[in-house]
Enzyme design. Structure first.
Site, PDB file in Angstrom:
ATOM      1  CE  LYS A 120      40.739  38.523  35.824  1.00  0.00           C
ATOM      2  NZ  LYS A 120      40.986  38.767  37.253  1.00  0.00           N
TER       3      LYS A 120
HETATM    4  P1  NAD Z   1      33.317  45.844  40.043  1.00  0.00           P
HETATM    5  O1  NAD Z   1      32.732  45.628  38.709  1.00  0.00           O
HETATM    6  O2  NAD Z   1      32.620  45.314  41.250  1.00  0.00           O
HETATM    7  O3  NAD Z   1      33.557  47.425  40.291  1.00  0.00           O
HETATM    8  C1  NAD Z   1      34.269  48.215  39.385  1.00  0.00           C
HETATM    9  C2  NAD Z   1      34.214  49.665  39.879  1.00  0.00           C
HETATM   10  O4  NAD Z   1      35.088  50.425  39.028  1.00  0.00           O
HETATM   11  C3  NAD Z   1      32.833  50.313  39.776  1.00  0.00           C
HETATM   12  O5  NAD Z   1      32.593  51.072  40.927  1.00  0.00           O
HETATM   13  C4  NAD Z   1      32.949  51.234  38.567  1.00  0.00           C
HETATM   14  O6  NAD Z   1      32.129  52.389  38.671  1.00  0.00           O
HETATM   15  C5  NAD Z   1      34.418  51.607  38.642  1.00  0.00           C
HETATM   16  N1  NAD Z   1      34.932  52.062  37.358  1.00  0.00           N
HETATM   17  C6  NAD Z   1      34.883  51.437  36.152  1.00  0.00           C
HETATM   18  N2  NAD Z   1      35.433  52.211  35.207  1.00  0.00           N
HETATM   19  C7  NAD Z   1      35.847  53.325  35.828  1.00  0.00           C
HETATM   20  C8  NAD Z   1      36.474  54.519  35.381  1.00  0.00           C
HETATM   21  N3  NAD Z   1      36.808  54.686  34.104  1.00  0.00           N
HETATM   22  N4  NAD Z   1      36.757  55.482  36.300  1.00  0.00           N
HETATM   23  C9  NAD Z   1      36.418  55.311  37.600  1.00  0.00           C
HETATM   24  N5  NAD Z   1      35.833  54.221  38.073  1.00  0.00           N
HETATM   25  C10 NAD Z   1      35.533  53.248  37.198  1.00  0.00           C
HETATM   26  O7  NAD Z   1      34.808  45.263  39.947  1.00  0.00           O
HETATM   27  P2  NAD Z   1      35.732  44.681  41.121  1.00  0.00           P
HETATM   28  O8  NAD Z   1      35.490  43.231  41.222  1.00  0.00           O
HETATM   29  O9  NAD Z   1      35.615  45.540  42.331  1.00  0.00           O
HETATM   30  O10 NAD Z   1      37.195  44.851  40.484  1.00  0.00           O
HETATM   31  C11 NAD Z   1      37.885  46.090  40.529  1.00  0.00           C
HETATM   32  C12 NAD Z   1      39.364  45.857  40.246  1.00  0.00           C
HETATM   33  O11 NAD Z   1      39.894  44.945  41.220  1.00  0.00           O
HETATM   34  C13 NAD Z   1      39.681  45.216  38.892  1.00  0.00           C
HETATM   35  O12 NAD Z   1      40.924  45.710  38.435  1.00  0.00           O
HETATM   36  C14 NAD Z   1      39.798  43.743  39.220  1.00  0.00           C
HETATM   37  O13 NAD Z   1      40.563  43.022  38.274  1.00  0.00           O
HETATM   38  C15 NAD Z   1      40.494  43.826  40.560  1.00  0.00           C
HETATM   39  N6  NAD Z   1      40.339  42.644  41.410  1.00  0.00           N
HETATM   40  C16 NAD Z   1      39.096  42.165  41.735  1.00  0.00           C
HETATM   41  C17 NAD Z   1      38.996  41.059  42.573  1.00  0.00           C
HETATM   42  C18 NAD Z   1      37.666  40.539  43.039  1.00  0.00           C
HETATM   43  O14 NAD Z   1      37.672  39.644  43.907  1.00  0.00           O
HETATM   44  N7  NAD Z   1      36.541  41.027  42.579  1.00  0.00           N
HETATM   45  C19 NAD Z   1      40.163  40.414  43.037  1.00  0.00           C
HETATM   46  C20 NAD Z   1      41.409  40.939  42.692  1.00  0.00           C
HETATM   47  C21 NAD Z   1      41.481  42.058  41.880  1.00  0.00           C
END
Ligand code: NAD
Length: 430
Positions: A120
């Site tokens: 990561k």
């Molecule tokens: P992103 O940046 O696209 O979206 C994050 C979202 O979380 C936004 O809508 C934001 O408003 C919201 N957010 C942030 N802080 C917040 C809070 N305090 N309260 C409520 N909402 C809040 O990120 P993403 O890529 O969608 O990732 C989201 C989660 O999924 C993370 O934990 C990430 O590690 C995990 N994840 C992502 C992927 C991927 O392919 N992008 C893969 C596996 C896991």
């Protein structure tokens, strides 16, 4: 900060989790290692990272000043293949968080049986407050500092919170200046730059494939299921759109900017257009009511999907959740104490280790396509994703049955066993 005293204006439900992401991942590792009766010295190897790099990322911002950010890349374990993991741009990024996410990735790739280790990365910058030009400068500077430990057969990056296909394009371009055109150095790239069809939606799509399996296990129907989602970024918005299209009803959404609710249902396609194309303010979304985070968490629904940050469901708010199934789209959204509270309430938890593995599975497909310079169509990508993620879920479900344990413990045990086996065969451990 302890959970005893909330800062002014914060309810107990809004407080930060009682433990860090690293504590969460370490807790489940310890429980699984104990149950597997792993030798202490072997557990010590698996608990620590192979390599942790911290770098200075100095960038000139629009205010004319140089800002010095910290960048991290942690490679946890590479026994099963090259390191693989996302890059996060978020102000809270620190070594402990990146270390936790790297370890989780090691078990995730092992559980779904794809040939990668876990890694990561991240930079502690606020992507929301920066201009594209500034984000580009950060991405390029970060790549310049870490490129020596990356490589298409060594360590491959991907998007995570605060980064996207555009960020991956800048990272690939910067790496290419030093090493020649190397699309396989990052996944989650734009389609125009050898990205894979289906990658952008893959994590959300995988979450819903896991839901389908969980529903079968629980003897429940998908059609008409109500769901609430925390986080409407890549993972949350795709999971919401796909579940809506399959017959689910989205009734509440929470983001960092606010929360909304509508018992009549929220159209996630419209909400996505409103937030991202029209730059709308979530509280102003039509035909829904603006609610507090505390009200959001208490939404009565069949399925609750945390898809934002780690530690969102913790000792002080888990009891307010009112759902039948918790689908962990985010990494480590549930603290061990919250897990215990929810399990006691009879909530079925589909753990992050398998639930959000769709992203890394299709990243693997993108890497395979890049190495072959050959492109699959989206139907093929989605079909292969479904097969792999459902197989991972099936392996966990079988272990749950055999060992009479929870899906999370079964997943950690399975992941650890597969990494131990690869490490033994290689001769890394006795
Ligand atoms: P992103 O940046 O696209 O979206 C994050 C979202 O979380 C936004 O809508 C934001 O408003 C919201 N957010 C942030 N802080 C917040 C809070 N305090 N309260 C409520 N909402 C809040 O990120 P993403 O890529 O969608 O990732 C989201 C989660 O999924 C993370 O934990 C990430 O590690 C995990 N994840 C992502 C992927 C991927 O392919 N992008 C893969 C596996 C896991």
């Amino acid at each position: 900060m302890t959970t005893e005293q909330a800062p002014a204006g914060q309810t107990p439900e809004d407080q930060p989790a009682e433990v860090s992401n690293w504590d969460i991942v370490n807790h489940w590792f310890d429980v699984a290692a104990d149950r597997l009766e792993l030798r202490d010295d072997v557990a010590a190897v698996l608990r620590s990272s192979y390599r942790e790099v911290q770098v200075q990322v100095p960038v000139s911002l629009g205010d004319g000043r140089i800002h010095v950010f910290s960048g991290f890349r942690v490679q946890h374990n590479g026994a099963r293949g090259p390191y693989k993991g996302g890059i996060r741009f978020h102000p809270d990024v620190d070594l402990d968080e990146v270390r936790a996410l790297a370890m989780l990735m090691t078990w995730k790739t092992a559980v779904v049986g794809i040939p990668y280790g876990g890694a990561k990365g991240g930079v502690n910058c606020d992507s929301r407050a920066l201009e594209p030009r500034e984000l580009q400068a950060i991405a390029r500077s970060f790549m310049d500092k870490i490129e020596k430990v990356l490589g298409p057969t060594r360590d491959i990056a991907a998007p995570d919170v605060g980064t996207n296909a555009q960020t991956m394009a800048w990272l690939m371009d910067e790496y290419g200046k030093l090493h020649g055109h190397t699309p396989a150095i990052v996944t989650g790239k734009p389609i125009a730059l050898e990205g894979s069809y289906g990658r952008e939606a893959a994590t959300g799509r995988g979450v819903i494939f896991v839901l389908e399996e969980a529903l079968e296990h629980l003897d429940m129907e998908l059609d008409g299921l109500t769901f609430a989602i925390q986080g409407f970024g890549n993972v949350g918005s795709w999971a919401a759109r796909i579940l809506h299209d399959k017959g689910g009803k989205l009734i509440a959404v929470d983001t960092v900017d606010g929360s909304i609710r509508s018992d009549a249902g929220i159209d996630p396609h419209r909400l996505h257009r409103f937030l991202y194309e029209e730059s709308g303010d979530i509280d102003a979304f039509a035909d829904s009511d603006s609610i507090s985070k505390t009200e959001f968490l208490a939404t009565e629904c069949d399925v609750f999907i945390p898809a934002a940050l780690g530690g969102a469901i913790h000792a002080n708010n888990a009891d307010t959740l009112n759902c039948r199934i918790l689908l962990e789209g985010a990494n480590s959204p549930t603290t061990p104490k919250a897990d215990e509270i929810l399990t006691d309430k009879g909530v079925y938890i589909a753990p992050d280790v398998v639930c959000n593995a769709g992203g890394v599975i299709v990243s693997y497909f993108e890497w395979v396509q890049n190495l072959q310079h050959f492109r699959w169509d989206e139907a093929e990508v989605n079909e292969r994703l479904e097969k792999i993620i459902k197989r991972g879920f099936g392996d966990i479900a079988a272990k749950c049955r055999d060992d009479q344990t929870s899906p999370r413990i079964a997943a950690y045990e399975l992941g650890i066993q597969r990494v131990v086996e690869a490490s033994r065969i290689r001769g890394y451990i006795p």
